[in-house]
Design a protein around this motif. Structure first.
Motif, PDB file in Angstrom:
ATOM      1  N   GLY A 123      33.458  21.940 -40.061  1.00  0.00           N
ATOM      2  CA  GLY A 123      34.805  21.865 -40.591  1.00  0.00           C
ATOM      3  C   GLY A 123      35.783  21.119 -39.721  1.00  0.00           C
ATOM      4  O   GLY A 123      36.986  21.160 -39.973  1.00  0.00           O
ATOM      5  N   SER A 124      35.303  20.469 -38.661  1.00  0.00           N
ATOM      6  CA  SER A 124      36.206  19.698 -37.802  1.00  0.00           C
ATOM      7  C   SER A 124      35.630  18.304 -37.600  1.00  0.00           C
ATOM      8  O   SER A 124      34.463  18.061 -37.894  1.00  0.00           O
ATOM      9  CB  SER A 124      36.382  20.369 -36.453  1.00  0.00           C
ATOM     10  N   MET A 125      36.454  17.399 -37.085  1.00  0.00           N
ATOM     11  CA  MET A 125      35.964  16.068 -36.716  1.00  0.00           C
ATOM     12  C   MET A 125      35.310  16.193 -35.355  1.00  0.00           C
ATOM     13  O   MET A 125      35.872  15.810 -34.348  1.00  0.00           O
ATOM     14  CB  MET A 125      37.127  15.092 -36.686  1.00  0.00           C
ATOM     15  N   PHE A 126      34.113  16.759 -35.331  1.00  0.00           N
ATOM     16  CA  PHE A 126      33.440  17.161 -34.095  1.00  0.00           C
ATOM     17  C   PHE A 126      33.452  16.060 -33.058  1.00  0.00           C
ATOM     18  O   PHE A 126      33.819  16.288 -31.910  1.00  0.00           O
ATOM     19  CB  PHE A 126      32.009  17.587 -34.425  1.00  0.00           C
ATOM     20  N   GLN A 127      33.048  14.867 -33.470  1.00  0.00           N
ATOM     21  CA  GLN A 127      32.878  13.800 -32.484  1.00  0.00           C
ATOM     22  C   GLN A 127      34.204  13.318 -31.916  1.00  0.00           C
ATOM     23  O   GLN A 127      34.222  12.642 -30.901  1.00  0.00           O
ATOM     24  CB  GLN A 127      32.104  12.628 -33.102  1.00  0.00           C
ATOM     25  N   HIS A 128      35.314  13.680 -32.544  1.00  0.00           N
ATOM     26  CA  HIS A 128      36.620  13.248 -32.064  1.00  0.00           C
ATOM     27  C   HIS A 128      37.365  14.336 -31.306  1.00  0.00           C
ATOM     28  O   HIS A 128      38.505  14.137 -30.899  1.00  0.00           O
ATOM     29  CB  HIS A 128      37.475  12.777 -33.237  1.00  0.00           C
ATOM     30  N   ASN A 129      36.725  15.481 -31.154  1.00  0.00           N
ATOM     31  CA  ASN A 129      37.395  16.614 -30.547  1.00  0.00           C
ATOM     32  C   ASN A 129      36.949  16.858 -29.111  1.00  0.00           C
ATOM     33  O   ASN A 129      35.817  16.572 -28.745  1.00  0.00           O
ATOM     34  CB  ASN A 129      37.139  17.888 -31.350  1.00  0.00           C
ATOM     35  N   THR A 130      37.844  17.412 -28.349  1.00  0.00           N
ATOM     36  CA  THR A 130      37.496  17.958 -27.047  1.00  0.00           C
ATOM     37  C   THR A 130      37.064  19.401 -27.266  1.00  0.00           C
ATOM     38  O   THR A 130      37.711  20.146 -27.999  1.00  0.00           O
ATOM     39  CB  THR A 130      38.693  17.878 -26.091  1.00  0.00           C
ATOM     40  N   LEU A 131      35.963  19.787 -26.632  1.00  0.00           N
ATOM     41  CA  LEU A 131      35.357  21.098 -26.846  1.00  0.00           C
ATOM     42  C   LEU A 131      35.218  21.831 -25.520  1.00  0.00           C
ATOM     43  O   LEU A 131      35.113  21.184 -24.466  1.00  0.00           O
ATOM     44  CB  LEU A 131      33.972  20.938 -27.480  1.00  0.00           C
ATOM     45  N   ALA A 132      35.172  23.127 -25.585  1.00  0.00           N
ATOM     46  CA  ALA A 132      35.118  23.891 -24.342  1.00  0.00           C
ATOM     47  C   ALA A 132      34.360  25.196 -24.514  1.00  0.00           C
ATOM     48  O   ALA A 132      34.255  25.729 -25.622  1.00  0.00           O
ATOM     49  CB  ALA A 132      36.529  24.189 -23.846  1.00  0.00           C
ATOM     50  N   TRP A 133      33.856  25.677 -23.416  1.00  0.00           N
ATOM     51  CA  TRP A 133      33.299  27.022 -23.323  1.00  0.00           C
ATOM     52  C   TRP A 133      34.250  27.882 -22.494  1.00  0.00           C
ATOM     53  O   TRP A 133      34.756  27.444 -21.461  1.00  0.00           O
ATOM     54  CB  TRP A 133      31.932  27.005 -22.643  1.00  0.00           C
ATOM     55  N   TYR A 134      34.448  29.104 -22.964  1.00  0.00           N
ATOM     56  CA  TYR A 134      35.213  30.118 -22.260  1.00  0.00           C
ATOM     57  C   TYR A 134      34.309  31.334 -22.062  1.00  0.00           C
ATOM     58  O   TYR A 134      33.281  31.487 -22.729  1.00  0.00           O
ATOM     59  CB  TYR A 134      36.421  30.556 -23.086  1.00  0.00           C
ATOM     60  N   ARG A 135      34.745  32.229 -21.183  1.00  0.00           N
ATOM     61  CA  ARG A 135      34.072  33.516 -21.070  1.00  0.00           C
ATOM     62  C   ARG A 135      35.086  34.608 -20.797  1.00  0.00           C
ATOM     63  O   ARG A 135      36.176  34.353 -20.258  1.00  0.00           O
ATOM     64  CB  ARG A 135      32.997  33.499 -19.985  1.00  0.00           C
ATOM     65  N   GLN A 136      34.699  35.819 -21.182  1.00  0.00           N
ATOM     66  CA  GLN A 136      35.620  36.949 -21.066  1.00  0.00           C
ATOM     67  C   GLN A 136      34.857  38.216 -20.758  1.00  0.00           C
ATOM     68  O   GLN A 136      33.822  38.505 -21.373  1.00  0.00           O
ATOM     69  CB  GLN A 136      36.407  37.113 -22.372  1.00  0.00           C
ATOM     70  N   THR A 137      35.384  38.981 -19.791  1.00  0.00           N
ATOM     71  CA  THR A 137      34.847  40.301 -19.485  1.00  0.00           C
ATOM     72  C   THR A 137      35.850  41.337 -19.966  1.00  0.00           C
ATOM     73  O   THR A 137      37.042  41.038 -20.122  1.00  0.00           O
ATOM     74  CB  THR A 137      34.592  40.461 -17.982  1.00  0.00           C
ATOM     75  N   PRO A 138      35.408  42.568 -20.205  1.00  0.00           N
ATOM     76  CA  PRO A 138      36.314  43.607 -20.718  1.00  0.00           C
ATOM     77  C   PRO A 138      37.545  43.782 -19.832  1.00  0.00           C
ATOM     78  O   PRO A 138      37.427  43.881 -18.598  1.00  0.00           O
ATOM     79  CB  PRO A 138      35.440  44.848 -20.728  1.00  0.00           C
ATOM     80  N   GLY A 139      38.693  43.800 -20.450  1.00  0.00           N
ATOM     81  CA  GLY A 139      39.930  44.019 -19.719  1.00  0.00           C
ATOM     82  C   GLY A 139      40.484  42.806 -19.022  1.00  0.00           C
ATOM     83  O   GLY A 139      41.506  42.891 -18.332  1.00  0.00           O
ATOM     84  N   SER A 140      39.833  41.666 -19.183  1.00  0.00           N
ATOM     85  CA  SER A 140      40.272  40.436 -18.513  1.00  0.00           C
ATOM     86  C   SER A 140      40.647  39.371 -19.532  1.00  0.00           C
ATOM     87  O   SER A 140      40.284  39.464 -20.705  1.00  0.00           O
ATOM     88  CB  SER A 140      39.166  39.885 -17.605  1.00  0.00           C
ATOM     89  N   GLN A 141      41.341  38.351 -19.054  1.00  0.00           N
ATOM     90  CA  GLN A 141      41.682  37.243 -19.946  1.00  0.00           C
ATOM     91  C   GLN A 141      40.462  36.373 -20.160  1.00  0.00           C
ATOM     92  O   GLN A 141      39.479  36.457 -19.423  1.00  0.00           O
ATOM     93  CB  GLN A 141      42.809  36.421 -19.346  1.00  0.00           C
ATOM     94  N   ARG A 142      40.541  35.538 -21.180  1.00  0.00           N
ATOM     95  CA  ARG A 142      39.475  34.602 -21.471  1.00  0.00           C
ATOM     96  C   ARG A 142      39.640  33.394 -20.544  1.00  0.00           C
ATOM     97  O   ARG A 142      40.698  32.757 -20.522  1.00  0.00           O
ATOM     98  CB  ARG A 142      39.558  34.186 -22.941  1.00  0.00           C
ATOM     99  N   ASP A 143      38.608  33.095 -19.770  1.00  0.00           N
ATOM    100  CA  ASP A 143      38.680  32.043 -18.751  1.00  0.00           C
ATOM    101  C   ASP A 143      37.916  30.797 -19.186  1.00  0.00           C
ATOM    102  O   ASP A 143      36.804  30.895 -19.726  1.00  0.00           O
ATOM    103  CB  ASP A 143      38.098  32.528 -17.416  1.00  0.00           C
TER     104      ASP A 143
END
Length: 120
Positions: free
Chosen positions: A26-46
């Protein structure tokens, strides 16, 4: 409507490897910047790693040299190869479609995440 599905998580011992995948539709995949995040309980998404549509990459200091972000535009899939895993890598991992402007700016489109557990 952007739809994101992450998978590939699991439980490994310290020093092990996992490869996460994220299928984005549903997005223009090849034109987008993409990222991975991670999150532990009680913490912000990094922010963990970024892949720009110019195929440039950047990483959090904590994962440099161990994690590799890559993308397959033909499959609209983002990957995260994680090697030499440590217990502190334990988290739920999410991918995101955003944009880059002297830094990564996430969108509100998130998947359900995939759990990574690293035991000592």
């Amino acid at each position: 409507q952007v739809h994101i599905v992450e998978f590939g998580g699991g439980s490994v011992q310290t020093g092990g490897s996992l490869r996460l995948s994220c299928v984005i539709s549903g997005s223009m995949f090849q034109h987008n910047t993409l990222a991975w995040y991670r999150q532990t309980p009680g913490s912000q998404r990094d922010l963990v790693a970024v892949s720009t549509f110019h195929n440039r990459t950047s990483y959090a200091d904590s994962v440099k040299g161990r994690f590799t972000i890559s993308r397959d535009n033909s499959k609209t899939t983002l990957y995260l190869q994680m090697n030499n895993l440590k217990p502190e890598d334990t988290a739920v991992y999410y991918c995101n479609v955003g944009h880059w402007d002297s830094g990564y700016f996430p969108s509100n489109f998130w998947g359900q995440g995939t759990q990574v557990t690293v035991s000592s």
